[in-house]
Design a protein around this motif. Structure first.
Motif, PDB file in Angstrom:
ATOM      1  N   LEU A 165     111.926  63.956  34.444  1.00  0.00           N
ATOM      2  CA  LEU A 165     110.561  64.304  34.061  1.00  0.00           C
ATOM      3  C   LEU A 165     109.792  64.781  35.284  1.00  0.00           C
ATOM      4  N   ASP A 168     102.715  67.873  35.409  1.00  0.00           N
ATOM      5  CA  ASP A 168     101.756  68.776  36.024  1.00  0.00           C
ATOM      6  C   ASP A 168     100.567  67.939  36.509  1.00  0.00           C
ATOM      7  N   VAL A 173     100.635  69.359  31.149  1.00  0.00           N
ATOM      8  CA  VAL A 173     101.992  69.844  30.922  1.00  0.00           C
ATOM      9  C   VAL A 173     102.991  68.797  31.409  1.00  0.00           C
ATOM     10  N   TYR A 175     107.152  68.385  31.966  1.00  0.00           N
ATOM     11  CA  TYR A 175     108.426  69.083  32.029  1.00  0.00           C
ATOM     12  C   TYR A 175     109.533  68.051  31.900  1.00  0.00           C
ATOM     13  N   GLY A 177     113.737  67.748  32.057  1.00  0.00           N
ATOM     14  CA  GLY A 177     115.021  68.381  32.322  1.00  0.00           C
ATOM     15  C   GLY A 177     116.055  67.807  31.381  1.00  0.00           C
TER      16      GLY A 177
END
Length: 186
Positions: A165, A168, A173, A175, A177
């Motif tokens: 993880l 942002d 946000v 993200y 993986g």
């Protein structure tokens, strides 16, 4: 093992890094920063499934540096530790586990992150292709299950075996993986 600290830990580095996978080691990084040692000095070792560390897999620290969150892939848990004053001791506060208090299919947690505002803790679970979201009590560090985002549920896609993880700084946000599988891209 990963060490994903969301900020400095007031001179300590905590990581699930040991020959024993059920161990979290806390080290004092201040002597390294001051040039007194070439590597951190171990100050505390927390071990065992009783502390929610059965296969410790990742670590995150709250933005206020007061709480440490450790996932355990084999035990299907996340343990909350409180940093006590200047001693840097890590007594456990809470163990969140699969099948308790609304937490279901929390299997093989692989990464943990705390949002910049400290309101939420997010955990990837590799086996169930999910990101779990927990509300965080800022005063106690305790977690309450809020929601789960699962691969191929609703508008969520691409969470096949998520393992990492990144958040942002704006908090807008997240993200994740994911390894994917065969011809399926994560």
């Amino acid at each position: 093992a990963n060490a994903s600290n969301t900020g400095p830990i007031k001179g300590a580095v905590t990581a699930p890094a040991s020959a024993d996978p059920d161990t979290t080691i806390k080290m004092d990084a201040d002597p390294v920063c001051a040039g007194l040692h070439t590597s951190p000095v171990e100050t505390q070792t927390v071990t065992g499934a009783a502390n929610g560390l059965d296969g410790a897999s990742d670590v995150a620290v709250s933005p206020d540096n007061e709480f440490v969150y450790v996932t355990a892939a084999d035990g299907n848990t996340i343990t909350v530790f409180h940093r006590t004053g200047t001693s840097l001791d890590l007594p456990p506060v809470q163990i969140v586990e699969n099948g308790v208090n609304g937490v279901r299919n929390f299997s093989q947690p692989s990464d943990v992150a705390v949002t910049a505002d400290g309101k939420y803790v997010l955990v990837t679970t590799a086996q169930t292709n999910s990101v779990f979201v927990f509300q965080r009590d800022a005063s106690t560090g305790a977690l309450t299950f809020a929601q789960v985002l699962r691969n191929n549920t609703g508008d969520v896609t691409g969470l096949r075996t998520p393992s990492s993880l990144a958040l942002d700084p704006s908090g807008k946000v997240i993200y994740a993986g994911a390894a994917g599988l065969g011809n399926f891209e994560g």
